[in-house]
Design an enzyme around this catalytic site. Structure first.
Site, PDB file in Angstrom:
ATOM      1  N   HIS A 175     -41.608  74.465  27.495  1.00 37.91           N
ATOM      2  CA  HIS A 175     -42.676  73.626  28.048  1.00 37.91           C
ATOM      3  C   HIS A 175     -42.946  74.031  29.487  1.00 37.91           C
ATOM      4  CE1 HIS A 175     -45.222  70.148  28.681  1.00 37.91           C
ATOM      5  NE2 HIS A 175     -44.660  70.043  29.861  1.00 37.91           N
ATOM      6  N   ASP A 190     -46.366  57.254  25.006  1.00 40.69           N
ATOM      7  CA  ASP A 190     -46.772  58.157  26.091  1.00 40.69           C
ATOM      8  C   ASP A 190     -48.280  58.307  26.156  1.00 40.69           C
ATOM      9  OD1 ASP A 190     -46.312  60.161  28.182  1.00 40.69           O
ATOM     10  OD2 ASP A 190     -47.263  61.473  26.721  1.00 40.69           O
ATOM     11  N   LYS A 216     -42.193  63.589  24.428  1.00 40.92           N
ATOM     12  CA  LYS A 216     -42.999  64.365  23.469  1.00 40.92           C
ATOM     13  C   LYS A 216     -42.197  65.544  22.916  1.00 40.92           C
ATOM     14  CE  LYS A 216     -46.308  64.729  26.423  1.00 40.92           C
ATOM     15  NZ  LYS A 216     -47.186  64.225  27.437  1.00 40.92           N
TER      16      LYS A 216
END
Ligand code: URA
Length: 434
Positions: free
Chosen positions: A82, A161, A187
């Site tokens: 990420h 979220d 996530k």
């Protein structure tokens, strides 16, 4: 506790118990806690912070607000990467096929570009036919059969979220480290990973403008990962200039394919290799970073990584012929050379300003409802440290709408700083934290 009391306790600097945090966030998802109460709560968190146990409870509540995928039907350790978001950051497009070609399954749930940063999903959608809206069943199937799948967030993954991020966006509570860390990690932990590599960007084009803040964010996310039993490694990397030479969706796909052919700029190639090597070690497909790098180089020279990208493209409805023949990707109608007004060395490139200029061309979106123009963007002909003569091209803009050109020229020229001498270059990978 009533929402009022929970907000007041946080406002006054008290530590909230895990079950109180859970009840507050669950109540928010169900609609029992109102938006105005959650706004007050996030502002209290902004000023008071969260202790590590509070943050773990907060993240767990966000994660468990939806489905938490179990990909154990796919053998091997599943590893994702990420990035906290940058300009010209097309690493995922080359990293996913590289890692998958080397035996690491990559379940990747990505985002869209918003504001000055680009998004992997928009880049992928510039490949004709490519679909990012696959079902979770297809996602599972492709992680297993192809070795990688790149899709968008679904309504069932970390719904807390989704709701909370939209609220933070309009209440000045996005730039808050515990809220960013819990948002990202909830996530990522929902997508079925065993381990995660973080690319925490630092510099003019990043959320974190200083290395100190980037370090705190990285440590916070590593802490959340270990609390949840997942190994997380973070590289803090330079975002003081756009990565590689291209900014804009189809232009970035082209550069990503060139990376898989060993023909991309050194900074982009190096960052992809550094992050993917960490994935190979975490995924137990290499016992050291050196061994991982050797495997990755082999996947490039043998063509295995490019073949894997075509396999991913085909499996997700895209046209693999557009990877073989990059001229099939969307193209802008015309190009405009943006030139330097004086001679010198490039001493600064304001990445955020370049990102915003690309957005003005149509490469990004200001509101989630804006439509992306996949062919437009920039090729940076000059990067930090390069010598420039007066009239030399700094950037080639790929343009569809001529009306935007004067504004874009002005923005790009102002983004470039020229000085009498080249500034010392900064390393690309600034730090590694684990
Ligand atoms: N990206 C996210 O997913 N969440 C944040 O809060 C910030 C960046």
């Amino acid at each position: 506790m009533r929402p009022y009391e929970v907000i007041k306790a946080k406002r006054d600097g008290q530590v909230l118990a895990p079950d109180v945090i859970r009840a507050f966030l669950d109540g928010y998802v169900k609609g029992d806690v109102a938006d105005y109460q959650m706004s007050a709560m996030t502002m209290a968190v902004f000023f008071r912070g969260l202790t590590p146990p509070e943050l773990a409870a907060w993240t767990r509540a966000m994660l468990e607000s939806g489905e938490v995928l179990d990909l154990s039907e796919t053998p091997g350790l599943k590893v994702d990467k990420h990035s906290t978001g940058g300009v010209g950051d097309k690493v995922s497009l080359s990293l996913a096929p590289l890692a998958a070609a080397c035996g690491v399954p990559v379940p990747m749930i990505s985002g869209r570009g918003l504001g000055h940063t680009g998004g992997t999903l928009d880049k992928l959608e510039s490949i004709p036919g490519f679909r990012v809206d696959l079902s979770i069943a297809d996602y599972r199937r492709l992680v297993k059969s192809v070795g990688a799948c790149l899709i968008g967030q679904t309504a069932t993954l970390a719904p807390a979220d989704k709701k909370l991020y939209a609220l933070r966006d309009v209440t000045a509570t996005v730039d808050c480290i515990p809220l960013i860390a819990s948002s990202i990690m909830s996530k990522k932990l929902a997508e079925g990973i065993d381990a995660l590599v973080l690319d925490v960007k630092v510099g003019s084009g990043a959320f974190m403008k200083t290395i100190e803040n980037a370090r705190v964010l990285a440590r916070t996310m590593i802490g959340i990962g270990s609390e949840m039993g997942k190994t997380v490694v973070a590289l803090l990397t330079d975002m003081d200039q756009p990565l590689g030479r291209t900014v804009g969706n189809a232009l970035e796909v082209k550069e990503a394919v060139e990376m898989l052919r060993g023909q991309a700029p050194a900074d982009y190639t190096e960052l992809t290799l550094a992050l993917t090597a960490e994935m190979l070690v975490l995924g137990k497909q290499a016992s050291s970073i050196d061994e991982a790098r050797a495997k990755l180089r082999q996947a490039v020279t043998s063509g295995a990584a490019e073949r894997k990208l075509k396999e991913i493209v085909k499996a997700q409805g895209g046209d693999p012929a557009a990877i073989d023949d990059l001229s099939r990707l969307p193209k802008a109608r015309t190009t405009v050379a943006i030139t330097a007004e004086a001679a010198g060395f490039v001493t600064a490139i304001d990445s955020e300003a370049i990102g915003l200029a690309a957005m003005a061309l149509g490469a990004g979106r200001e509101k989630t409802s804006d439509v992306i123009d996949p062919g437009v963007g920039f090729v940076l002909e000059k990067k930090l440290g390069d010598a420039v003569t007066a009239g030399a091209t700094l950037v080639t803009a790929h343009v569809n709408d001529d009306r935007r050109v004067p504004e874009v020229i002005d923005r790009v020229r102002r983004a470039y700083g020229l000085g009498p001498a080249a500034a010392p270059s900064r390393p690309l990978v600034l730090e590694r934290l684990a």
